[in-house]
Design an enzyme around this catalytic site. Structure first.
Site, short mmCIF file in Angstrom:
data_model
loop_
_atom_site.label_atom_id
_atom_site.label_comp_id
_atom_site.label_asym_id
_atom_site.label_seq_id
_atom_site.Cartn_x
_atom_site.Cartn_y
_atom_site.Cartn_z
N ASP A 179 0.91 -1.14 0.00
CA ASP A 179 0.00 0.00 0.00
C ASP A 179 0.94 1.19 0.00
O ASP A 179 1.58 1.49 1.02
CB ASP A 179 -0.88 0.02 1.26
CG ASP A 179 -1.86 1.17 1.20
OD1 ASP A 179 -1.43 2.29 0.84
OD2 ASP A 179 -3.04 0.97 1.51
N HIS A 180 1.08 1.83 -1.15
CA HIS A 180 2.19 2.80 -1.26
C HIS A 180 2.02 3.97 -0.30
O HIS A 180 2.99 4.66 0.02
CB HIS A 180 2.42 3.24 -2.71
CG HIS A 180 1.46 4.26 -3.22
ND1 HIS A 180 0.20 3.94 -3.65
CD2 HIS A 180 1.56 5.61 -3.36
CE1 HIS A 180 -0.42 5.04 -4.03
NE2 HIS A 180 0.38 6.07 -3.87
N HIS A 242 -5.73 2.71 1.11
CA HIS A 242 -4.96 3.87 1.59
C HIS A 242 -5.63 4.58 2.77
O HIS A 242 -5.00 4.86 3.78
CB HIS A 242 -4.78 4.90 0.47
CG HIS A 242 -4.21 4.33 -0.80
ND1 HIS A 242 -3.27 3.33 -0.80
CD2 HIS A 242 -4.44 4.63 -2.10
CE1 HIS A 242 -2.94 3.04 -2.06
NE2 HIS A 242 -3.65 3.81 -2.86
C1 BG6 Z 1 -3.51 4.70 -6.41
C2 BG6 Z 1 -4.86 4.75 -7.04
O1 BG6 Z 1 -3.42 3.60 -5.54
O2 BG6 Z 1 -3.27 5.89 -5.69
C3 BG6 Z 1 -4.97 5.96 -7.95
O3 BG6 Z 1 -5.10 3.57 -7.78
C4 BG6 Z 1 -4.60 7.22 -7.21
O4 BG6 Z 1 -6.27 6.08 -8.49
C5 BG6 Z 1 -3.27 7.05 -6.50
O5 BG6 Z 1 -4.51 8.28 -8.15
C6 BG6 Z 1 -2.96 8.24 -5.60
O6 BG6 Z 1 -1.66 8.11 -5.13
P1 BG6 Z 1 -0.78 9.40 -4.78
O7 BG6 Z 1 0.50 8.84 -4.25
O8 BG6 Z 1 -0.62 10.18 -6.06
O9 BG6 Z 1 -1.56 10.14 -3.77
#
Ligand code: BG6
Length: 494
Positions: A179-180, A242
């Site tokens: 989960d980045h 997230h």
């Molecule tokens: C991803 C989603 O996990 O996270 C995307 O699939 C979203 O739809 C993105 O745009 C948002 O990540 P960040 O790091 O740009 O906030």
């Protein structure tokens, strides 16, 4: 401030889906940055793998282009590019065919004792078949790890099935579910803020906190991902993973250590304590929206249905909801979550609003006394603001103003914030699962989300429309205002 770099052990990293979007935009640039920082030991290999027939040289040219597109020119001196590109290899293999797997085995075999990472940057329908091929070709050693990306299922049932098929080949300590958001610098700062300061913990509970807001707003639309997005929607795409992870980090009890399972045990307890949202409650505590044509970053943009080329999609591009945590610490404290595409600003933040003072000693001339707020800005302009009441300077009686103690991490540290993938990839090599989701967490998150999805799909109501470039449908405002509260708006956001 100079970041401290601790090199990792020698490794072989095999990226399935090496020619895909994630690999180009995130994985190759992240690996390049870690190499540039001196964290990747000489001899480590990055092996691209996909169905597309390519030579090593063609893959290196592909990777060069990806780096040129996604790494600032000043950060890629030619000798570093060459060093990095020399680490790359390529093997053509297809999850549905036998060809190619023996070739991969040949490439890996001479270094069988190394840490081996299989990164599945592919759709979830390929997780099981790839794992089966890896097992059939004896490519899984005791030091092998597998990394998987979301979507980890579309519901509790499909997540369970995915976990089962991966679990046939890999043991839980070998599985890294990314989960980045957990790799974002400021998300980890949340833990520092809570557990490295004595100040907040005594007031971090229902006795002192009025409510919590978590907003993840994006200005982008679905950007060529409509095919995937339309099968997911904002609840699955952002909230199930997230946003619930952020909620867990805000709400969890102090873990006994930062060890992976200590942390994950505490997050799991929060997920299990989430008060179920019943079908009857869904219309009052959840809002789903879909953007129609409007403007983004000053330019006219299409609506979601036009982008998709369909008039019938009920997929939500915006969600707002009210969550409650049924435990001693948080009973009665609402957590309002909202996320959406094509909102007016890109901003992710957590806002903890404290209870009002019990009694004012000031007269009416002092003006209203706002409750204290702690705002943790995850992106952009990472930092922390603590809103306090102070006296307006100068003579003229006691007038009060609400002013932030404002710390911008960029100003305070003056370092490049590494992309989440940089940390997460190195954590996989180090064998540290703290920032990855355990199977039971993923399944518990789905258990809470599933009834909302079911109620939405059973309802004949369509998502509420909102104009691109606005803060979502008006019912999202009503959701929080019904409780006598408002969404936090930072003056710094246009
Ligand atoms: C991803 C989603 O996990 O996270 C995307 O699939 C979203 O739809 C993105 O745009 C948002 O990540 P960040 O790091 O740009 O906030």
């Amino acid at each position: 401030m100079t970041p401290r770099i601790i090199p990792v052990e020698l490794f072989d990293l095999v990226v399935f889906g090496a020619t895909g979007d994630l690999s180009q935009r995130k994985l190759l640039p992240a690996l390049f940055h870690r190499d540039l920082a001196g964290q990747i030991p000489p001899g480590s290999r990055i092996i691209g793998c996909s169905r597309r027939a390519m030579t090593n040289e063609e893959f290196a040219a592909f990777a060069r282009k990806a780096l040129e597109d996604h790494v600032a020119a000043a950060d890629r001196p030619p000798e570093m590019m060459t060093r990095f590109l020399d680490r790359l290899h390529y093997v053509t293999a297809d999850a549905a065919q036998d060809a190619g797997w023996a070739d991969l085995g040949q490439v890996l075999k001479p270094e069988a004792g190394r840490i081996r990472v299989f990164y599945l940057a592919v759709g979830p329908d390929l997780f099981g078949p790839i794992c089966d091929k890896l097992a059939a070709h004896h490519l899984v050693t005791a030091r092998t790890r597998v990394v998987i990306e979301k979507p980890l299922g579309k519901s509790g049932t499909s997540a369970h099935a995915l976990n089962e098929s991966i679990g046939k080949v890999f043991k839980e300590p070998q599985i890294y579910r990314i989960d980045h958001y957990l790799g974002k610098e400021t998300v980890q700062n949340l833990m520092a803020l809570r557990f490295a300061n004595a100040l907040f913990e005594p007031v971090w509970n229902s006795g002192h906190v009025d409510h919590v807001q978590i907003t993840v707003a994006e200005t982008l639309g679905v950007e060529g991902r409509a095919g995937y997005y339309d099968t997911a929607g904002a609840l699955r795409d952002m909230v199930q993973n997230h946003m619930l992870q952020l909620l867990c980090l805000v709400a969890m009890e102090p873990p006994t250590s930062t060890q992976a399972d200590a942390l994950r045990d505490e997050k799991l307890k929060v997920l299990k304590a989430l008060k179920p949202i019943t079908a009857e409650a869904v219309p009052t505590v959840t809002v789903r929206g879909q953007y129609r044509a409007g403007a983004a970053n000053g330019e006219a943009v299409k609506g979601y249905l036009e982008e998709l080329g369909s008039n019938t999609s009920k997929t939500e591009t915006f969600v707002a909801l009210k969550a409650e945590i049924a435990n001693w610490r948080w009973a009665g404290v609402p957590f309002y979550l909202r996320t959406g595409k094509r909102l007016p600003a890109r901003v992710s933040e957590i806002v903890v609003t404290f209870k009002p003072i019990p009694h004012s000693v000031f007269d009416g001339q002092a003006g209203p006394i706002a409750p204290n707020r702690l705002v943790i800005r995850l992106q952009p302009d990472e930092g922390v603001k603590l809103w306090l009441m102070i006296k307006d300077p100068g003579p003229g009686g006691m007038r009060l103003s609400n002013v932030p103690l404002d710390m911008s991490f960029a100003d305070a540290f003056n370092v490049r914030n590494p992309d989440a993938y940089e940390r997460l990839l190195m954590d996989v090599v180090r064998g540290n699962q703290a920032l990855f989701m355990r199977r039971d967490e993923v399944e518990a998150a789905w258990s809470w989300i599933d009834p909302v999805l079911e109620a939405w799909s059973a309802s004949s109501e369509l998502p509420k429309q909102y104009t691109a470039g606005t803060w979502g449908p008006s019912s999202a405002v009503a959701l929080i205002e019904r409780d006598g509260r408002t969404w936090y708006e930072d003056q710094d956001i246009d």
